[in-house]
Scaffold this motif. Structure first.
Motif, PDB file in Angstrom:
ATOM      1  N   GLY A  48      -3.158 -32.894  18.372  1.00 33.16           N
ATOM      2  CA  GLY A  48      -2.437 -33.903  19.123  1.00 33.16           C
ATOM      3  C   GLY A  48      -1.302 -34.468  18.290  1.00 33.16           C
ATOM      4  O   GLY A  48      -1.327 -34.439  17.053  1.00 33.16           O
ATOM      5  N   ILE A  49      -0.301 -35.010  18.951  1.00 32.81           N
ATOM      6  CA  ILE A  49       0.853 -35.537  18.238  1.00 32.81           C
ATOM      7  C   ILE A  49       0.464 -36.688  17.312  1.00 32.81           C
ATOM      8  O   ILE A  49       1.037 -36.842  16.223  1.00 32.81           O
ATOM      9  CB  ILE A  49       1.969 -35.962  19.231  1.00 32.81           C
ATOM     10  CG1 ILE A  49       3.261 -36.293  18.471  1.00 32.81           C
ATOM     11  CG2 ILE A  49       1.530 -37.092  20.121  1.00 32.81           C
ATOM     12  CD1 ILE A  49       4.454 -36.541  19.388  1.00 32.81           C
ATOM     13  N   LEU A  91       1.344 -35.595  23.917  1.00 31.51           N
ATOM     14  CA  LEU A  91       1.832 -34.254  23.599  1.00 31.51           C
ATOM     15  C   LEU A  91       0.904 -33.588  22.591  1.00 31.51           C
ATOM     16  O   LEU A  91       0.301 -34.248  21.742  1.00 31.51           O
ATOM     17  CB  LEU A  91       3.244 -34.319  23.006  1.00 31.51           C
ATOM     18  CG  LEU A  91       4.362 -34.898  23.883  1.00 31.51           C
ATOM     19  CD1 LEU A  91       5.671 -34.904  23.103  1.00 31.51           C
ATOM     20  CD2 LEU A  91       4.506 -34.128  25.188  1.00 31.51           C
ATOM     21  N   ARG A  92       0.811 -32.264  22.672  1.00 34.20           N
ATOM     22  CA  ARG A  92       0.032 -31.494  21.697  1.00 34.20           C
ATOM     23  C   ARG A  92       0.963 -30.487  21.017  1.00 34.20           C
ATOM     24  O   ARG A  92       1.811 -29.881  21.676  1.00 34.20           O
ATOM     25  CB  ARG A  92      -1.141 -30.777  22.382  1.00 34.20           C
ATOM     26  CG  ARG A  92      -2.002 -31.740  23.198  1.00 34.20           C
ATOM     27  CD  ARG A  92      -3.352 -31.178  23.566  1.00 34.20           C
ATOM     28  NE  ARG A  92      -3.329 -29.888  24.214  1.00 34.20           N
ATOM     29  CZ  ARG A  92      -3.153 -29.689  25.524  1.00 34.20           C
ATOM     30  NH1 ARG A  92      -2.942 -30.729  26.338  1.00 34.20           N
ATOM     31  NH2 ARG A  92      -3.189 -28.476  26.030  1.00 34.20           N
ATOM     32  N   LEU A  93       0.790 -30.347  19.719  1.00 35.30           N
ATOM     33  CA  LEU A  93       1.660 -29.483  18.919  1.00 35.30           C
ATOM     34  C   LEU A  93       0.864 -28.293  18.421  1.00 35.30           C
ATOM     35  O   LEU A  93      -0.271 -28.437  17.958  1.00 35.30           O
ATOM     36  CB  LEU A  93       2.233 -30.259  17.725  1.00 35.30           C
ATOM     37  CG  LEU A  93       2.812 -31.652  18.013  1.00 35.30           C
ATOM     38  CD1 LEU A  93       3.379 -32.258  16.739  1.00 35.30           C
ATOM     39  CD2 LEU A  93       3.858 -31.597  19.110  1.00 35.30           C
ATOM     40  N   ARG A  94       1.471 -27.098  18.479  1.00 33.52           N
ATOM     41  CA  ARG A  94       0.729 -25.907  18.099  1.00 33.52           C
ATOM     42  C   ARG A  94       1.649 -24.826  17.544  1.00 33.52           C
ATOM     43  O   ARG A  94       2.861 -24.859  17.728  1.00 33.52           O
ATOM     44  CB  ARG A  94      -0.074 -25.362  19.282  1.00 33.52           C
ATOM     45  CG  ARG A  94       0.732 -24.922  20.489  1.00 33.52           C
ATOM     46  CD  ARG A  94      -0.174 -24.298  21.568  1.00 33.52           C
ATOM     47  NE  ARG A  94      -0.863 -23.133  21.056  1.00 33.52           N
ATOM     48  CZ  ARG A  94      -2.188 -22.997  21.047  1.00 33.52           C
ATOM     49  NH1 ARG A  94      -2.967 -23.954  21.531  1.00 33.52           N
ATOM     50  NH2 ARG A  94      -2.736 -21.896  20.553  1.00 33.52           N
ATOM     51  N   ASP A  95       1.020 -23.881  16.853  1.00 35.22           N
ATOM     52  CA  ASP A  95       1.666 -22.634  16.425  1.00 35.22           C
ATOM     53  C   ASP A  95       2.957 -22.874  15.640  1.00 35.22           C
ATOM     54  O   ASP A  95       3.998 -22.271  15.918  1.00 35.22           O
ATOM     55  CB  ASP A  95       1.929 -21.736  17.640  1.00 35.22           C
ATOM     56  CG  ASP A  95       0.674 -21.448  18.439  1.00 35.22           C
ATOM     57  OD1 ASP A  95      -0.423 -21.521  17.860  1.00 35.22           O
ATOM     58  OD2 ASP A  95       0.776 -21.178  19.650  1.00 35.22           O
ATOM     59  N   TYR A  96       2.875 -23.751  14.629  1.00 28.29           N
ATOM     60  CA  TYR A  96       4.041 -24.086  13.808  1.00 28.29           C
ATOM     61  C   TYR A  96       4.287 -22.993  12.767  1.00 28.29           C
ATOM     62  O   TYR A  96       3.346 -22.544  12.088  1.00 28.29           O
ATOM     63  CB  TYR A  96       3.808 -25.417  13.108  1.00 28.29           C
ATOM     64  CG  TYR A  96       4.891 -25.808  12.131  1.00 28.29           C
ATOM     65  CD1 TYR A  96       6.044 -26.453  12.567  1.00 28.29           C
ATOM     66  CD2 TYR A  96       4.766 -25.529  10.776  1.00 28.29           C
ATOM     67  CE1 TYR A  96       7.044 -26.823  11.677  1.00 28.29           C
ATOM     68  CE2 TYR A  96       5.757 -25.893   9.877  1.00 28.29           C
ATOM     69  CZ  TYR A  96       6.896 -26.534  10.332  1.00 28.29           C
ATOM     70  OH  TYR A  96       7.875 -26.885   9.440  1.00 28.29           O
ATOM     71  N   VAL A  97       5.517 -22.565  12.642  1.00 25.97           N
ATOM     72  CA  VAL A  97       5.882 -21.598  11.612  1.00 25.97           C
ATOM     73  C   VAL A  97       7.159 -22.064  10.915  1.00 25.97           C
ATOM     74  O   VAL A  97       8.029 -22.690  11.532  1.00 25.97           O
ATOM     75  CB  VAL A  97       6.093 -20.177  12.176  1.00 25.97           C
ATOM     76  CG1 VAL A  97       4.814 -19.652  12.803  1.00 25.97           C
ATOM     77  CG2 VAL A  97       7.225 -20.135  13.183  1.00 25.97           C
ATOM     78  N   TYR A  98       7.250 -21.763   9.625  1.00 30.69           N
ATOM     79  CA  TYR A  98       8.461 -22.048   8.849  1.00 30.69           C
ATOM     80  C   TYR A  98       8.607 -20.986   7.774  1.00 30.69           C
ATOM     81  O   TYR A  98       7.721 -20.825   6.934  1.00 30.69           O
ATOM     82  CB  TYR A  98       8.391 -23.439   8.220  1.00 30.69           C
ATOM     83  CG  TYR A  98       9.602 -23.776   7.372  1.00 30.69           C
ATOM     84  CD1 TYR A  98      10.890 -23.629   7.875  1.00 30.69           C
ATOM     85  CD2 TYR A  98       9.454 -24.235   6.058  1.00 30.69           C
ATOM     86  CE1 TYR A  98      11.996 -23.942   7.101  1.00 30.69           C
ATOM     87  CE2 TYR A  98      10.562 -24.545   5.283  1.00 30.69           C
ATOM     88  CZ  TYR A  98      11.828 -24.391   5.811  1.00 30.69           C
ATOM     89  OH  TYR A  98      12.934 -24.689   5.041  1.00 30.69           O
TER      90      TYR A  98
END
Length: 206
Positions: A48-49, A91-98
């Motif tokens: 979750g955010i 809001l839900r945050l997912r699948d972060y890439v950097y």
């Protein structure tokens, strides 16, 4: 002059089911990926955010910082306001890439934001403060495609595999260019599931 952060104060109490997702919501949501969520938002899975914000504040503090000349500070202030706004706090945050690859001259970051209506917004980051990011920007003026564009297309394709509902795609600055490139590169079947493609002040193509 009022800006997107002021919009949270003005409209943040109105849920999406009353006032649908719009271009200003797009700008706010896509700017979330300008924050460094490495080790906070998983590359596979979601949080979750509010949980992501706690992890960010514990790691980096609660002050705004500049991440490159093209990315003005304000993202932390924006995040704090979103946490208090009924419109954004679930809001839900997912699948972060950097990824930054000096040899390939590539800077790429993306994240998927799950909106309250369960549509998914694919957010691509713009240019950050790495030299590699600026080299890739210059390469965009001379090459038909750069590595971050290929990564954006792959990220959107994977998002389509993981989720069979409606997608939105967007980004600010270089992230806007990546959103257009990814959507153009998608299969016809995937394109039919994309409700919107937002290019917020991004460069064009050769």
């Amino acid at each position: 002059m009022p800006n997107a952060i002021d919009y949270i104060d003005w409209r943040g109490d109105i849920p999406f089911e009353v006032s649908p997702f719009n271009e200003v919501d797009n700008l706010l949501v896509c700017k979330l990926v300008s924050l460094d969520f490495t080790g906070i938002v998983p590359s596979e899975g979601e949080v979750g955010i509010a949980e992501a914000a706690r992890g960010y504040f514990d790691k980096f503090g609660e002050e705004d910082v500049r991440r490159g000349l093209l990315m003005a500070p304000g993202a932390v202030t924006m995040l704090k306001k979103m946490l208090k706004a009924p419109r954004f706090r679930d809001l839900r945050l997912r699948d972060y890439v950097y990824h930054v690859d000096q040899k390939a001259e590539k800077q790429f970051s993306a994240m998927t934001v799950v909106l309250p209506d369960e549509t998914r917004y694919i957010a691509f980051r713009g240019t950050d403060d790495t030299i590699t990011a600026w080299r890739e920007d210059f390469n965009m003026s001379a090459h038909d495609a750069v590595p971050a564009q290929a990564d954006a297309a792959s990220y959107l394709k994977r998002a389509g595999w993981r989720f069979d509902g409606v997608l939105r795609v967007g980004g600010h600055s270089k992230g806007g260019n990546l959103s257009v490139y990814a959507a153009m590169s998608a299969s016809a079947e995937l394109q039919e599931r994309i409700a919107d493609v937002f290019n917020s002040d991004g460069p064009g193509f050769r």
